[in-house]
Design an enzyme around this catalytic site. Structure first.
Site, short mmCIF file in Angstrom:
data_model
loop_
_atom_site.label_atom_id
_atom_site.label_comp_id
_atom_site.label_asym_id
_atom_site.label_seq_id
_atom_site.Cartn_x
_atom_site.Cartn_y
_atom_site.Cartn_z
CG HIS A 1 1.48 7.12 -5.86
ND1 HIS A 1 2.13 6.03 -5.46
CD2 HIS A 1 0.39 6.81 -5.47
CE1 HIS A 1 1.15 4.88 -4.46
NE2 HIS A 1 -0.14 5.72 -4.81
NE ARG B 1 14.09 -0.93 1.42
CZ ARG B 1 14.01 -1.59 2.31
NH1 ARG B 1 13.52 -2.88 2.41
NH2 ARG B 1 14.36 -1.85 3.91
C1 GRF Z 1 5.12 1.21 -11.18
O1 GRF Z 1 3.32 0.81 -11.11
C2 GRF Z 1 4.82 2.35 -10.61
O2 GRF Z 1 3.85 3.09 -10.39
C3 GRF Z 1 4.75 2.05 -9.39
O3 GRF Z 1 5.64 0.32 -9.00
C4 GRF Z 1 5.09 -0.14 -10.57
C5 GRF Z 1 6.54 0.14 -11.28
O4 GRF Z 1 6.49 -1.32 -13.06
N1 GRF Z 1 5.91 2.65 -7.76
P1 GRF Z 1 7.46 -0.85 -13.15
O5 GRF Z 1 8.96 -1.94 -12.97
O6 GRF Z 1 8.37 0.24 -14.20
O7 GRF Z 1 7.66 -1.71 -14.67
#
Ligand code: GRF
Length: 220
Positions: free
Chosen positions: A110, A92
């Site tokens: 990210h 979000r």
């Molecule tokens: C990761 O790739 C992060 O960079 C992105 O969402 C994904 C989350 O993965 N914002 P997790 O839930 O930590 O396994």
């Protein structure tokens, strides 16, 4: 004093797991005070419970507007004693309503080398563009989409036969290292938000004691 973290998730929670593992192993001087998810079915909630960390579900759909949803998030984090917030796969966007409660203390991970490929499906964007290197970025969160001051970045190669899944996995392994690295810098009080280099430029982050190769995993 350990860093008091609140972690916001929406899904699998492997980045959350990386923080839990690092704190338990004594590699990171932090404690997760609470994990908050906007989805009741987020697998990351089970990881938190398994580690004995309090959890809360704050379902965005049950609030009349974004502001009241964000106020509920802030209340949960404050009640739990969090002073820094990590967005670890939290899907979000946050407005100044939330960000104002934790000024320059909200972190996001990210899966792209920002400012390239912000927003959703960054790995697919990178593949579609045909870049030769990809990676991940830890940054402070501002009101834009993946636009805040960059703290650390790590690079991975892109192979000719990569799929979205293979690239995602390669980046994700780096994310886990980079997030812990950046949190370690914060725990050590090394982070400093600096004014823009040029008039009208963007605020940036300096990490005291880090070399210019800041963010390459294994550095600093
Ligand atoms: C990761 O790739 C992060 O960079 C992105 O969402 C994904 C989350 O993965 N914002 P997790 O839930 O930590 O396994």
């Amino acid at each position: 004093m350990p860093l008091d973290l609140g972690v916001l998730i929406s899904g699998t929670g492997t980045n959350l797991q990386a923080i839990l593992d690092a704190t338990r192993a004594g590699r990171l001087d932090a404690r997760i005070r609470i994990v908050v998810s906007n989805r009741a079915d987020a697998a990351g909630l089970r990881r938190a419970e398994g580690a004995g960390v309090p959890t809360r579900v704050v379902p965005h759909g049950e609030f009349p507007d974004r502001e009241s949803f964000e106020r509920a998030l802030v209340d949960a984090l404050r009640e739990a004693g969090a002073s820094w917030v990590v967005l670890a796969g939290f899907m979000r966007l946050l407005t100044p309503e939330f960000l104002g409660a934790f000024p320059d203390r909200v972190l996001n991970i990210h899966p792209a080398l920002l400012p390239a490929f912000p927003g959703v499906d960054a790995q697919a964007q990178a593949l579609a563009y045909g870049v030769r290197v990809a990676g991940c970025t830890v940054h402070l969160v501002d009101a834009g989409t993946d636009t805040g001051p960059i703290i650390a970045q790590a690079v991975v190669p892109v192979d000719d036969d990569d799929t979205r899944e293979t690239l995602q996995q390669r980046i994700l392994a780096r994310e886990h290292e980079l997030l812990v690295l950046a949190l370690g810098w914060i725990a050590e009080g090394r982070l400093e938000v600096m004014p823009p280099r040029t008039a009208g430029g963007r605020p940036r982050v300096r990490v005291r004691g880090a070399s210019t190769a800041i963010g390459v995993v294994g550095d600093a």
